[in-house]
Design a protein around this motif. Sequence first.
Motif, PDB file in Angstrom:
ATOM      1  N   PHE A   1      58.908  39.249  43.013  1.00 11.33           N
ATOM      2  CA  PHE A   1      59.280  40.571  43.515  1.00 11.33           C
ATOM      3  C   PHE A   1      59.502  41.529  42.348  1.00 11.33           C
ATOM      4  O   PHE A   1      58.967  42.635  42.323  1.00 11.33           O
ATOM      5  CB  PHE A   1      60.552  40.486  44.379  1.00 11.33           C
ATOM      6  N   CYS A   2      60.278  41.098  41.370  1.00 12.13           N
ATOM      7  CA  CYS A   2      60.569  41.959  40.215  1.00 12.13           C
ATOM      8  C   CYS A   2      59.291  42.306  39.464  1.00 12.13           C
ATOM      9  O   CYS A   2      59.082  43.458  39.073  1.00 12.13           O
ATOM     10  CB  CYS A   2      61.565  41.275  39.275  1.00 12.13           C
ATOM     11  N   TYR A   3      58.427  41.335  39.279  1.00  7.03           N
ATOM     12  CA  TYR A   3      57.184  41.563  38.546  1.00  7.03           C
ATOM     13  C   TYR A   3      56.332  42.614  39.250  1.00  7.03           C
ATOM     14  O   TYR A   3      55.876  43.568  38.639  1.00  7.03           O
ATOM     15  CB  TYR A   3      56.410  40.254  38.399  1.00  7.03           C
ATOM     16  N   TYR A   4      56.123  42.433  40.554  1.00  4.76           N
ATOM     17  CA  TYR A   4      55.245  43.354  41.264  1.00  4.76           C
ATOM     18  C   TYR A   4      55.868  44.736  41.429  1.00  4.76           C
ATOM     19  O   TYR A   4      55.166  45.743  41.417  1.00  4.76           O
ATOM     20  CB  TYR A   4      54.808  42.768  42.613  1.00  4.76           C
ATOM     21  N   GLU A   5      57.169  44.807  41.596  1.00  2.00           N
ATOM     22  CA  GLU A   5      57.822  46.111  41.709  1.00  2.00           C
ATOM     23  C   GLU A   5      57.727  46.879  40.390  1.00  2.00           C
ATOM     24  O   GLU A   5      57.476  48.065  40.365  1.00  2.00           O
ATOM     25  CB  GLU A   5      59.283  45.958  42.128  1.00  2.00           C
ATOM     26  N   ILE A   6      57.921  46.185  39.286  1.00  2.00           N
ATOM     27  CA  ILE A   6      57.885  46.843  37.977  1.00  2.00           C
ATOM     28  C   ILE A   6      56.448  47.168  37.578  1.00  2.00           C
ATOM     29  O   ILE A   6      56.172  48.206  37.006  1.00  2.00           O
ATOM     30  CB  ILE A   6      58.576  45.958  36.911  1.00  2.00           C
TER      31      ILE A   6
ATOM     32  N   LEU B   1      64.559  50.968  42.151  1.00  5.68           N
ATOM     33  CA  LEU B   1      65.922  50.774  42.635  1.00  5.68           C
ATOM     34  C   LEU B   1      66.005  51.009  44.143  1.00  5.68           C
ATOM     35  O   LEU B   1      66.645  50.249  44.860  1.00  5.68           O
ATOM     36  CB  LEU B   1      66.886  51.691  41.886  1.00  5.68           C
ATOM     37  N   LYS B   2      65.332  52.036  44.637  1.00 11.48           N
ATOM     38  CA  LYS B   2      65.325  52.337  46.065  1.00 11.48           C
ATOM     39  C   LYS B   2      64.708  51.179  46.856  1.00 11.48           C
ATOM     40  O   LYS B   2      65.251  50.756  47.879  1.00 11.48           O
ATOM     41  CB  LYS B   2      64.558  53.640  46.331  1.00 11.48           C
ATOM     42  N   ALA B   3      63.584  50.646  46.356  1.00  6.24           N
ATOM     43  CA  ALA B   3      62.920  49.527  47.040  1.00  6.24           C
ATOM     44  C   ALA B   3      63.819  48.298  47.078  1.00  6.24           C
ATOM     45  O   ALA B   3      63.913  47.604  48.098  1.00  6.24           O
ATOM     46  CB  ALA B   3      61.595  49.207  46.347  1.00  6.24           C
ATOM     47  N   ILE B   4      64.496  48.028  45.973  1.00  7.83           N
ATOM     48  CA  ILE B   4      65.394  46.868  45.908  1.00  7.83           C
ATOM     49  C   ILE B   4      66.560  47.052  46.873  1.00  7.83           C
ATOM     50  O   ILE B   4      66.930  46.128  47.600  1.00  7.83           O
ATOM     51  CB  ILE B   4      65.882  46.641  44.464  1.00  7.83           C
ATOM     52  N   LYS B   5      67.138  48.255  46.906  1.00  4.68           N
ATOM     53  CA  LYS B   5      68.254  48.521  47.819  1.00  4.68           C
ATOM     54  C   LYS B   5      67.821  48.384  49.274  1.00  4.68           C
ATOM     55  O   LYS B   5      68.573  47.868  50.103  1.00  4.68           O
ATOM     56  CB  LYS B   5      68.823  49.912  47.561  1.00  4.68           C
ATOM     57  N   GLU B   6      66.615  48.823  49.595  1.00  4.59           N
ATOM     58  CA  GLU B   6      66.117  48.703  50.970  1.00  4.59           C
ATOM     59  C   GLU B   6      65.997  47.234  51.374  1.00  4.59           C
ATOM     60  O   GLU B   6      66.393  46.846  52.460  1.00  4.59           O
ATOM     61  CB  GLU B   6      64.760  49.404  51.105  1.00  4.59           C
ATOM     62  N   ARG B   7      65.462  46.422  50.481  1.00  6.29           N
ATOM     63  CA  ARG B   7      65.322  44.994  50.783  1.00  6.29           C
ATOM     64  C   ARG B   7      66.684  44.323  50.870  1.00  6.29           C
ATOM     65  O   ARG B   7      66.904  43.469  51.724  1.00  6.29           O
ATOM     66  CB  ARG B   7      64.443  44.315  49.741  1.00  6.29           C
ATOM     67  N   ALA B   8      67.571  44.702  49.996  1.00  9.09           N
ATOM     68  CA  ALA B   8      68.914  44.107  49.986  1.00  9.09           C
ATOM     69  C   ALA B   8      69.670  44.457  51.258  1.00  9.09           C
ATOM     70  O   ALA B   8      70.481  43.662  51.745  1.00  9.09           O
ATOM     71  CB  ALA B   8      69.684  44.549  48.758  1.00  9.09           C
ATOM     72  N   SER B   9      69.413  45.621  51.819  1.00 11.35           N
ATOM     73  CA  SER B   9      70.132  46.034  53.027  1.00 11.35           C
ATOM     74  C   SER B   9      69.749  45.192  54.243  1.00 11.35           C
ATOM     75  O   SER B   9      70.463  45.175  55.242  1.00 11.35           O
ATOM     76  CB  SER B   9      69.899  47.519  53.313  1.00 11.35           C
ATOM     77  N   GLU B  10      68.628  44.483  54.162  1.00 11.42           N
ATOM     78  CA  GLU B  10      68.183  43.645  55.274  1.00 11.42           C
ATOM     79  C   GLU B  10      68.894  42.295  55.326  1.00 11.42           C
ATOM     80  O   GLU B  10      68.802  41.576  56.291  1.00 11.42           O
ATOM     81  CB  GLU B  10      66.682  43.420  55.166  1.00 11.42           C
TER      82      GLU B  10
END
Length: 108
Positions: free
Chosen positions: A81-86, A96-105
């Motif tokens: 996840f980190c690799y593809y997001e970066i 950061l927004k994408a990570i927060k969205e996933r974390a909220s699930e």
Amino acid sequence: MIDTIEQLKEERPDLVELFESMSKEDLLKQCYLECIDAINMEERVSLFMSECTLNMSKTNYELSALQTMINQKKEHEINEFCYYEICDGQLDEEILKAIKERASEIEI
């Protein structure tokens, strides 16, 4: 045979009590049902191993080894996840927004 009875008494005394109260015919039927369940369990474990670990094998593992493989799979998925997001060329705030969205699930 006495050793196996004693082992089951230690692990599941309720089953020993149930089995000892059954007729020979009912006990035999229960043995067949347990065998069918064990055969089906092989398929469930195989599916679990292929979906939840990186190193799927038909070998019997101890619980601690299974937990290690599950943790390795989780770490791999986080790294992926980190690799593809970066590497998608996104800006830091988009990442950061994408990570927060996933974390909220996640339900904690």
